[in-house]
Scaffold this active site. Sequence first.
Site, PDB file in Angstrom:
ATOM      1  N   GLU A 149       1.609   4.677   8.936  1.00 13.96           N
ATOM      2  CA  GLU A 149       1.850   3.584   9.890  1.00 13.96           C
ATOM      3  C   GLU A 149       3.213   3.690  10.561  1.00 13.96           C
ATOM      4  OE1 GLU A 149       1.263  -0.112   7.876  1.00 13.96           O
ATOM      5  OE2 GLU A 149      -0.849  -0.127   8.356  1.00 13.96           O
ATOM      6  N   GLU A 304      -7.816   2.362   6.271  1.00 11.26           N
ATOM      7  CA  GLU A 304      -7.520   1.303   5.293  1.00 11.26           C
ATOM      8  C   GLU A 304      -8.189   0.020   5.740  1.00 11.26           C
ATOM      9  OE1 GLU A 304      -3.389   0.361   4.722  1.00 11.26           O
ATOM     10  OE2 GLU A 304      -2.779   2.444   4.676  1.00 11.26           O
TER      11      GLU A 304
HETATM   12  C1  GAL Z   1      -0.848  -1.214   5.271  1.00 11.39           C
HETATM   13  C2  GAL Z   1      -0.068  -0.071   4.627  1.00 11.39           C
HETATM   14  C3  GAL Z   1      -0.465   0.110   3.180  1.00 11.39           C
HETATM   15  C4  GAL Z   1      -0.477  -1.218   2.469  1.00 11.39           C
HETATM   16  C5  GAL Z   1      -1.396  -2.161   3.204  1.00 11.39           C
HETATM   17  C6  GAL Z   1      -1.514  -3.517   2.555  1.00 11.39           C
HETATM   18  O1  GAL Z   1      -0.247  -1.653   6.441  1.00 11.39           O
HETATM   19  O2  GAL Z   1      -0.311   1.133   5.310  1.00 11.39           O
HETATM   20  O3  GAL Z   1       0.436   1.018   2.558  1.00 11.39           O
HETATM   21  O4  GAL Z   1       0.809  -1.731   2.432  1.00 11.39           O
HETATM   22  O5  GAL Z   1      -0.902  -2.347   4.508  1.00 11.39           O
HETATM   23  O6  GAL Z   1      -2.339  -4.377   3.315  1.00 11.39           O
END
Ligand code: GAL
Length: 693
Positions: A149, A304
């Site tokens: 990110e 994710e």
């Molecule tokens: C994302 C990040 C992850 C984790 C996740 C939690 O933005 O890439 O490492 O922190 O959020 O929601």
Amino acid sequence: MQSNNQIIRFGADYFPEQWPESVWEDDIRLMKQAGVNMVSLAIFSWALLQPDEQTFNFGWLDQIMDLLAGHEIDVCLGTSTAAQPNWLTRKHPDLLFVRENGLQVAPGSRQTFCVNSPVYRDALRKLVRALAEHYAGHSALKLWHINNEYANKNGMCFCRNCETAFQEWLRSRYETLDRLNDAWGTVFWGEKYFKWDEINAPRASSGARNGTKLLDYKRFISESIHGLYTEEVNIFRELTPHIPVTTNFEGDWNKFDHALFRENLDVVSWNSYPNPLDPKARYWAAMRHAMMRSLLGKPFMLMEQAPSQVDWYPVNVSKPPGLMRLWSYQAIAHGSDSVMFFQWRASRKGAEKYHSAMVPHYGEKSRIFSEIVQLGNELKKIREIAGTGIKSRIAILMDNDSWWTVDNPYGSGSKSLDNETFWAANGQPFPSVLIRYFDELQHYFNAFHSLNAAVDVIPAHYDFSKYDIVIAPLLHMVKPGFADAVETFVGSGGTFVATYLSGLVDEYVGVFPEGYPGPLKKVCGIAVEEFDPIQPGSGNRIIMNTGSNGFQKEYHCSVCCEVVHVTEANILACFGNHYYAGYPCITENRYGKGKAYYIATRPDEVFMRDFAKMLFREMCISVRDIPETVEHSIRSHNGQSYEFYLNHGCDEVTIRLPSGQYTDLLTGELCEGILKLEQLGVSILRRMKSNEK
Ligand code: GAL
């Protein structure tokens, strides 16, 4: 990336380093049970991989990579560069980034580095080279996951090093200070620069700052972030050309221009975190999926999402049963070839221990894990969908420069209604803090999407000639060549839609004189004399002139109205109130074989749908008559199509299917005529070709 022929990737960020080795075997057992076929490793492991400047320690990673390979679970290998080790920070404290207010961040979290720091970049190159050399031949390695990110926390840095790099960037952009002074309009408020080193990084000042300088700084930082990414990619291209690369985006962040990555990114991936409390979450996610798909025009990865709640809202509600499954299929319906999560096993310690995970603290007997197992095993039944595409006849144009001149992503409270905070933190002049660029895109996207039309969201400088309808909401900045492309597009039969506050400025944020939308005046057949932003809770009326044509007599509008004069266009509707009552509000201009519409306000949702329907009628795009809670999309390849029906509502619905026979891929049943979908239900129907009957 399709190593196992066709496969929908299913898995998560996996942090075995947070657990004793005794847990690893159990992880593998549960992964197999859930149908996990890929995990992302080493996302934040730099300190473990390199405990000091001279030593690399890949032992633990080798062990887990081998274990995964032995169980046919592929690895998307992180480069760990989103969190540098403490020894590096201690040795070079000036690598920590500096905020807009001039304060340097302290170590103690992730993404504390300055994106332009030479020592950080130097250390990064050594680590990435070592990783690439070490894992080049590992059978589990299928994809590189670069950084994590970009710009989540540290996009914009205002340190002295960035300042000097900015001066260099400006030198190559403008060559002479005369050109820079002219482009930035520094005659205003006596800002004129006589030497390059007088130009500071635009930290927060006493009040409003030079908007062109701010924009150039955003462009410079955006290129710096892409440059940082390129440092890693170059090493992989040299040492592991057979392994594709990705980096996970956040969808709607305007901290950098995603289109810069087009040239050296193999797979677009992104992290989708819609808020379960948002009644429009479905639209929120749909548009960002479309944007990610459109970046390279091919399937992307959902890298994710949360199995249930996140941990970064003030109140983190869980996803009720069925919602995680529905939203996973929604991503696939919009072109994702994966369903991946943050994270595999819920942490016991650290900042994210209350974030949901595929294996929650409660373990394998939990509701969440059983939903994960169901989903993972279902995905095996739809493998054939991987690699298929989405055909869209409609594009929404997204322009980073317009976005940057309308919103400021960095200043705290930058869009607050409190004027003082706004000017101190933002400095970017704009007629109303209530206007947000992405909201405007979403407003248009929702109208077309609610009618279940496939919509691409593409950068404004991409070629849009293949589409039938092109919408450029709030295109504040119009750059050289754009109006010509629109004229050619409309001239040869396309439909173009422009909206209020568009075409106000050129690429140096200089206002076009003698009427907006500047270079788009010709194709739109209008000229705008004034704009009038509207107070919250207030509005105006859109009075239609058109007879029916599917429209009501009147609609509501808000946010901003304009005083428009027609030069060539037909008036479809006028404003109902205020001193511009009776002046044009919606116009239509026939230009060559096509049409350009101008919408001089923010119409309500009812108008938007009626307007979208009218465009569909004109362009012969058919609209399916299905219940409003149902989202429908089609993926196809080589004449084989797959229809997704996703019920976002709380009641069972009945859908009338177009004639033909279908196989429901999830149940294996044949269906024809009527489809019933329970609440949060999903059906994926493969249309049977006539020779299959
Ligand atoms: C994302 C990040 C992850 C984790 C996740 C939690 O933005 O890439 O490492 O922190 O959020 O929601």
